[in-house]
Design an enzyme around this catalytic site. Structure first.
Site, PDB file in Angstrom:
ATOM      1  N   LYS A 201      -7.500   2.157  11.933  1.00  0.00           N
ATOM      2  CA  LYS A 201      -8.070   3.282  12.462  1.00  0.00           C
ATOM      3  C   LYS A 201      -7.703   3.997  13.382  1.00  0.00           C
ATOM      4  O   LYS A 201      -6.977   3.557  14.543  1.00  0.00           O
ATOM      5  CB  LYS A 201      -9.311   2.631  13.116  1.00  0.00           C
ATOM      6  CG  LYS A 201     -10.483   2.074  11.952  1.00  0.00           C
ATOM      7  CD  LYS A 201     -11.721   1.343  12.595  1.00  0.00           C
ATOM      8  CE  LYS A 201     -12.563   0.888  11.728  1.00  0.00           C
ATOM      9  NZ  LYS A 201     -13.558  -0.075  12.489  1.00  0.00           N
ATOM     10  N   GLY A 354      -1.812  -7.532  17.785  1.00  0.00           N
ATOM     11  CA  GLY A 354      -2.018  -8.824  17.194  1.00  0.00           C
ATOM     12  C   GLY A 354      -1.339  -8.947  15.941  1.00  0.00           C
ATOM     13  O   GLY A 354      -0.618  -9.490  15.583  1.00  0.00           O
TER      14      GLY A 354
HETATM   15  P1  ADP Z   1      -2.773  -4.393  15.693  1.00  0.00           P
HETATM   16  O1  ADP Z   1      -3.110  -5.629  15.738  1.00  0.00           O
HETATM   17  O2  ADP Z   1      -1.433  -4.663  15.587  1.00  0.00           O
HETATM   18  O3  ADP Z   1      -3.046  -3.484  16.617  1.00  0.00           O
HETATM   19  P2  ADP Z   1      -4.550  -3.051  14.059  1.00  0.00           P
HETATM   20  O4  ADP Z   1      -5.481  -4.069  14.238  1.00  0.00           O
HETATM   21  O5  ADP Z   1      -4.826  -1.544  14.497  1.00  0.00           O
HETATM   22  O6  ADP Z   1      -2.842  -3.387  13.969  1.00  0.00           O
HETATM   23  O7  ADP Z   1      -4.142  -2.783  12.174  1.00  0.00           O
HETATM   24  C1  ADP Z   1      -4.213  -3.908  11.200  1.00  0.00           C
HETATM   25  C2  ADP Z   1      -4.638  -3.875  10.099  1.00  0.00           C
HETATM   26  O8  ADP Z   1      -4.778  -2.595   9.435  1.00  0.00           O
HETATM   27  C3  ADP Z   1      -4.015  -4.877   9.026  1.00  0.00           C
HETATM   28  O9  ADP Z   1      -5.113  -5.831   8.784  1.00  0.00           O
HETATM   29  C4  ADP Z   1      -3.853  -4.004   7.781  1.00  0.00           C
HETATM   30  O10 ADP Z   1      -3.895  -4.640   6.750  1.00  0.00           O
HETATM   31  C5  ADP Z   1      -4.679  -2.806   8.179  1.00  0.00           C
HETATM   32  N1  ADP Z   1      -3.871  -1.582   7.340  1.00  0.00           N
HETATM   33  C6  ADP Z   1      -2.918  -0.949   7.642  1.00  0.00           C
HETATM   34  N2  ADP Z   1      -2.717   0.149   6.617  1.00  0.00           N
HETATM   35  C7  ADP Z   1      -3.814  -0.101   5.979  1.00  0.00           C
HETATM   36  C8  ADP Z   1      -4.484   0.938   4.557  1.00  0.00           C
HETATM   37  N3  ADP Z   1      -3.519   1.716   4.153  1.00  0.00           N
HETATM   38  N4  ADP Z   1      -5.531   0.310   3.903  1.00  0.00           N
HETATM   39  C9  ADP Z   1      -6.009  -0.742   4.485  1.00  0.00           C
HETATM   40  N5  ADP Z   1      -5.814  -1.309   5.484  1.00  0.00           N
HETATM   41  C10 ADP Z   1      -4.674  -1.138   6.368  1.00  0.00           C
HETATM   42 MG    MG Z   2      -5.617  -5.852  14.856  1.00  0.00          MG
END
Ligand code: ADP
Ligand code: MG
Length: 396
Positions: A201, A354
């Site tokens: 997001k 994470g």
């Molecule tokens: P981080 O924990 O590294 O900060 P986020 O929590 O923001 O990362 O995002 C990770 C999630 O976003 C993952 O579970 C991944 O599957 C999801 N994600 C990334 N791209 C897409 C996409 N195109 N459609 C659906 N989910 C997505």
């Molecule tokens: Mg995350």
């Protein structure tokens, strides 16, 4: 300001209370499935032991709700066992973190011995940062060392509150390393500084994006948030996840990047599926626009090539947020491709978040990065430019 670290203190014979992050994943049998957080705390623990401290460790585990079964499920016993294996010495596990029993264990503790207190969150006062509780924790300590980077963004009794009730305080080596790399990557980066931001997001990452746009030379966008940016530019994105209420914000971020002369790159091709499932057919769409029946689930091969080149040419790379739904194989190539490019790049490479850290771990590339942050939420708040309470109290 430079952090005071544990190696500046005389620890011999002292009761050294180290707040660690042993919030490790457990399987159904209660076995530790990933001991990375325990291993990350070893340098500080071993330093204190070598310097003949009486080592008292404290951590939370999970989110106990005060139910009796939580006491069994969320005990630190498995962590104590794993720590004992890693240290090759006995670890005494207390059955609580405060109280007379704990005080007695501490009185009997000898120099060079390790006592692990039971889950701090078995007491709701911990998260409330209750002053009496903080005092009680501090009463068994001569020195307070915070090395729990993963909870440094929380002002709890053990992560912040007890600081003012101890004679001496310092950061552990893990917090020192986190602050050095996350701070350096953003504070005085070698250039070009390339930031890669993905994840689900835009709304989760607004502050991160704003802060990175103020500092990076290029920002490469991937993950589901890319589709909100594309839609904001009038590009059709089919069934992809879009935050409709964030289109205006996405436009503002694009404007700001342009005004600052930052290259903000968006995917120019995509890997799509009819639905976000492992079994869905993997369709490469060689165009910015996505057909109405498909959903963008990963950056496309052309985009990956373009991002890879930027990463290889960079002197500093910071990455947060997967490029796609990497937990499912058909949509994992972009995320692992970025991880591999970072592993090959001569740049100072730093990973925060994470899920991003989990992706690097899964790719087996942790050792190829300069730094993979152990704090999910904490690393993001740090990158947002916020002051983390658990670090601030070390500086006061
Ligand atoms: P981080 O924990 O590294 O900060 P986020 O929590 O923001 O990362 O995002 C990770 C999630 O976003 C993952 O579970 C991944 O599957 C999801 N994600 C990334 N791209 C897409 C996409 N195109 N459609 C659906 N989910 C997505
Ligand atoms: Mg995350």
């Amino acid at each position: 300001m430079a952090l005071k670290t544990i190696d500046s203190l005389n620890l011999a014979g002292k009761r050294v209370f180290i707040r660690v992050d042993f919030n490790v994943p457990l399987d159904d049998q209660g076995k530790v499935t990933d001991d990375a957080r325990i291993r990350a705390a070893l340098p500080t623990i071993q330093f204190a032991l070598k310097n003949k401290a009486k080592v008292i460790l404290a951590s939370h585990l999970g989110r106990p709700k005060g139910k009796p079964e939580d006491r069994k499920k969320l005990t630190l016993e498995p962590a104590a066992e794993r720590l004992s294996e890693l240290l090759k010495q006995d670890v005494i596990l207390a059955d609580d973190c405060v109280g007379d029993g704990v005080k007695k264990l501490v009185r009997d503790l000898k120099d060079g011995q390790v006592l692990l207190l039971e889950n701090l969150r078995f007491h709701p006062e911990e998260e409330k940062n209750d002053e009496e509780f903080a005092k009680e924790l501090a009463s068994i300590a001569d020195v307070w060392v915070n090395d729990a980077f993963g909870t440094a963004h929380r002002a709890h009794a053990s992560t912040a509150g007890m600081a003012k009730f101890v004679k001496e305080k310092a950061a552990g080596f893990l917090i020192q390393k986190e602050v050095e790399y996350l701070g350096k990557a953003l504070g005085s980066p070698a250039r070009p500084f390339v930031a890669i931001v993905g994840g689900a997001k835009v709304s989760d990452k607004i502050k991160v994006l704003e802060n990175l746009i103020a500092k990076a030379d290029a920002v490469l966008i991937g993950g589901a948030m890319a589709y909100t940016f594309l839609e904001a530019q009038g590009v059709p994105v089919g069934k992809s996840l879009v935050e409709k209420d964030k289109l205006e914000l996405a436009r503002q971020i694009l404007e700001r990047a342009k005004a600052r002369g930052v290259d903000l790159l968006l995917p120019t091709d995509h890997v799509c599926g009819a639905e976000p499932k492992e079994t869905a057919e993997r369709v490469v769409v060689n165009d910015r626009a996505i057909p109405p029946n498909l959903m963008g689930l990963d950056i496309g091969p052309k985009t990956l090539d373009r991002y890879r080149q930027r990463i290889l040419d960079a002197k500093t790379v910071f990455w947060n947020g997967p490029m796609g739904l990497f937990e499912q194989k058909p949509w994992a190539e972009g995320t692992f491709g970025v991880a591999q490019a970072m592993a090959k790049s001569p740049a100072v490479t730093v990973v925060g978040g994470g899920d991003s850290a989990a992706a690097v771990e899964e790719a087996g590339l942790v050792d190829k990065m300069k730094h993979v942050s152990t704090g999910g939420g904490a690393s993001l708040e740090f990158i947002e430019g916020r002051v983390l309470p658990g670090i601030q109290v070390l500086e006061d």
